[in-house]
Design an enzyme around this catalytic site. Structure first.
Site, PDB file in Angstrom:
ATOM      1  N   TYR A  53       0.825  -1.217   0.000  1.00  0.00           N
ATOM      2  CA  TYR A  53       0.000   0.000   0.000  1.00  0.00           C
ATOM      3  C   TYR A  53       0.858   1.265   0.000  1.00  0.00           C
ATOM      4  O   TYR A  53       0.432   2.286  -0.540  1.00  0.00           O
ATOM      5  CB  TYR A  53      -1.007  -0.032   1.158  1.00  0.00           C
ATOM      6  CG  TYR A  53      -2.080  -1.067   0.885  1.00  0.00           C
ATOM      7  CD1 TYR A  53      -3.132  -0.794   0.007  1.00  0.00           C
ATOM      8  CD2 TYR A  53      -1.995  -2.351   1.418  1.00  0.00           C
ATOM      9  CE1 TYR A  53      -4.077  -1.764  -0.297  1.00  0.00           C
ATOM     10  CE2 TYR A  53      -2.934  -3.329   1.120  1.00  0.00           C
ATOM     11  CZ  TYR A  53      -3.972  -3.023   0.263  1.00  0.00           C
ATOM     12  OH  TYR A  53      -4.903  -3.992  -0.055  1.00  0.00           O
ATOM     13  N   HIS A 104     -14.708   0.717   0.132  1.00  0.00           N
ATOM     14  CA  HIS A 104     -13.577  -0.153   0.465  1.00  0.00           C
ATOM     15  C   HIS A 104     -12.395   0.624   1.047  1.00  0.00           C
ATOM     16  O   HIS A 104     -11.270   0.148   1.001  1.00  0.00           O
ATOM     17  CB  HIS A 104     -13.155  -0.963  -0.777  1.00  0.00           C
ATOM     18  CG  HIS A 104     -14.232  -1.899  -1.243  1.00  0.00           C
ATOM     19  ND1 HIS A 104     -14.255  -2.459  -2.504  1.00  0.00           N
ATOM     20  CD2 HIS A 104     -15.330  -2.384  -0.606  1.00  0.00           C
ATOM     21  CE1 HIS A 104     -15.333  -3.237  -2.620  1.00  0.00           C
ATOM     22  NE2 HIS A 104     -15.999  -3.201  -1.492  1.00  0.00           N
TER      23      HIS A 104
HETATM   24  N1  APR Z   1     -13.915   2.220 -18.598  1.00  0.00           N
HETATM   25  C1  APR Z   1     -14.940   1.653 -17.907  1.00  0.00           C
HETATM   26  N2  APR Z   1     -14.910   0.387 -17.473  1.00  0.00           N
HETATM   27  C2  APR Z   1     -13.814  -0.337 -17.732  1.00  0.00           C
HETATM   28  C3  APR Z   1     -12.708   0.183 -18.434  1.00  0.00           C
HETATM   29  C4  APR Z   1     -12.799   1.537 -18.890  1.00  0.00           C
HETATM   30  N3  APR Z   1     -11.809   2.118 -19.573  1.00  0.00           N
HETATM   31  N4  APR Z   1     -11.772  -0.799 -18.530  1.00  0.00           N
HETATM   32  C5  APR Z   1     -12.275  -1.877 -17.910  1.00  0.00           C
HETATM   33  N5  APR Z   1     -13.512  -1.610 -17.425  1.00  0.00           N
HETATM   34  C6  APR Z   1     -14.443  -2.473 -16.706  1.00  0.00           C
HETATM   35  C7  APR Z   1     -14.241  -3.976 -16.896  1.00  0.00           C
HETATM   36  O1  APR Z   1     -14.924  -4.411 -18.071  1.00  0.00           O
HETATM   37  C8  APR Z   1     -14.864  -4.541 -15.624  1.00  0.00           C
HETATM   38  O2  APR Z   1     -16.250  -4.788 -15.771  1.00  0.00           O
HETATM   39  O3  APR Z   1     -14.267  -2.262 -15.315  1.00  0.00           O
HETATM   40  C9  APR Z   1     -14.656  -3.428 -14.604  1.00  0.00           C
HETATM   41  C10 APR Z   1     -13.591  -3.697 -13.571  1.00  0.00           C
HETATM   42  O4  APR Z   1     -13.976  -4.789 -12.787  1.00  0.00           O
HETATM   43  P1  APR Z   1     -13.016  -5.394 -11.673  1.00  0.00           P
HETATM   44  O5  APR Z   1     -11.633  -5.501 -12.190  1.00  0.00           O
HETATM   45  O6  APR Z   1     -13.677  -6.609 -11.126  1.00  0.00           O
HETATM   46  O7  APR Z   1     -12.961  -4.220 -10.532  1.00  0.00           O
HETATM   47  P2  APR Z   1     -14.055  -3.758  -9.502  1.00  0.00           P
HETATM   48  O8  APR Z   1     -15.431  -4.079  -9.959  1.00  0.00           O
HETATM   49  O9  APR Z   1     -13.739  -2.347  -9.171  1.00  0.00           O
HETATM   50  O10 APR Z   1     -13.691  -4.649  -8.253  1.00  0.00           O
HETATM   51  C11 APR Z   1     -14.461  -4.517  -7.095  1.00  0.00           C
HETATM   52  O11 APR Z   1     -13.078  -6.071  -5.909  1.00  0.00           O
HETATM   53  O12 APR Z   1     -10.959  -6.856  -5.265  1.00  0.00           O
HETATM   54  C12 APR Z   1     -12.063  -6.106  -4.925  1.00  0.00           C
HETATM   55  O13 APR Z   1     -12.033  -4.454  -3.304  1.00  0.00           O
HETATM   56  C13 APR Z   1     -11.681  -4.694  -4.627  1.00  0.00           C
HETATM   57  O14 APR Z   1     -12.945  -2.676  -4.975  1.00  0.00           O
HETATM   58  C14 APR Z   1     -12.532  -3.883  -5.574  1.00  0.00           C
HETATM   59  C15 APR Z   1     -13.677  -4.810  -5.860  1.00  0.00           C
END
Ligand code: APR
Length: 231
Positions: A53, A104
């Protein structure tokens, strides 16, 4: 003013150069989630967690908010906007959004490990803003001089802001889901609190199961421009 509630995830920060959680590439791929994002990881190897972090914090000033963050902040001229974000970065703040709920946690903040617990009602009293600085093993704070830890919600921990977030969604006229795969609970369950009158939009370049929502299949910046025309 109509109430517009945003549920954002790591995808909104992707165009700022911050990697998504499940998308491959970047910081997360070099580590196992259990080692750097779970409470068990903290108990096993707090030094590694601090290092991880500290790295994320030091990297943050090299990333600027993108147009999607900025357009969301500008929507405050026309809507009562609440941003509920799963992101621990500060890009919504730096873009100028004024009402942000971090589900989070926030990487720019730390707290003694015995504070902000169920026992003290998740009091923010000993949460400190350290900006882009770092903390080390042996750095302590709070009434009992306990080890400082990142102010982050890890797997295996409660999500204290979930009820405030659910309340916001339950009052929404418009719900915008942007850049989140909605794979992690309880955040994923927030959508079910939207009232039946609520218009729901999803901005995501990937395939999503939109369940009656309007899917704007585009990256966040382009998607926000399209959304503004549709509102
Ligand atoms: N613009 C918008 N969306 C996008 C882009 C972009 N340029 N690039 C990727 N994405 C989308 C992907 O298609 C996906 O659906 O963003 C999403 C990211 O999903 P994850 O990687 O699963 O992240 P997130 O949903 O934020 O994760 C949630 O999981 O590990 C935990 O605590 C952590 O807060 C996090 C939580």
């Amino acid at each position: 003013m109509k109430k517009l509630v945003v549920l954002s995830g790591s995808g909104i920060s992707a165009e700022s150069g911050i990697s998504t959680f499940r998308g491959g590439g970047g910081l997360w791929n070099n580590y196992r989630v259990e080692d750097v994002a779970s409470i068990e990881g903290w108990h096993r190897n707090p030094g590694l967690m601090l290092e991880f972090y500290n790295g994320m914090r030091a990297d943050l000033p090299h990333h600027a908010p993108n147009l999607a963050h900025t357009l969301l902040a500008e929507l405050e001229k026309e809507y009562a906007v609440t941003v509920i974000t799963q992101n621990v970065d500060d890009l919504h703040e730096r873009a100028g959004s004024s009402h942000i709920i971090h589900l989070h946690g926030e990487v720019t903040k730390v707290r003694p490990e015995d504070c902000y617990t169920d026992r003290d009602g998740y009091s923010l009293r000993y949460v400190q803003d350290i900006g882009y600085g770092s903390i080390q093993m042996g750095d302590t704070g709070g009434p009992n001089k306990r080890q400082l830890r990142p102010h982050i919600v890890w797997f295996g921990e409660a999500v204290p802001n979930i009820s405030a977030a659910a309340r916001e969604v339950s009052e929404a006229d418009i719900l915008l889901i942007i850049g989140t795969s909605l794979q992690v609970y309880p955040a994923a369950g927030l959508v079910s609190y939207a009232p039946s009158r609520c218009r729901i939009f999803v901005i995501d370049p990937g395939e999503v199961s939109a369940h009656g929502a309007t899917h704007i299949q585009a990256p966040a910046t382009e998607g926000m421009k399209k959304l503004i025309k549709m509102l």
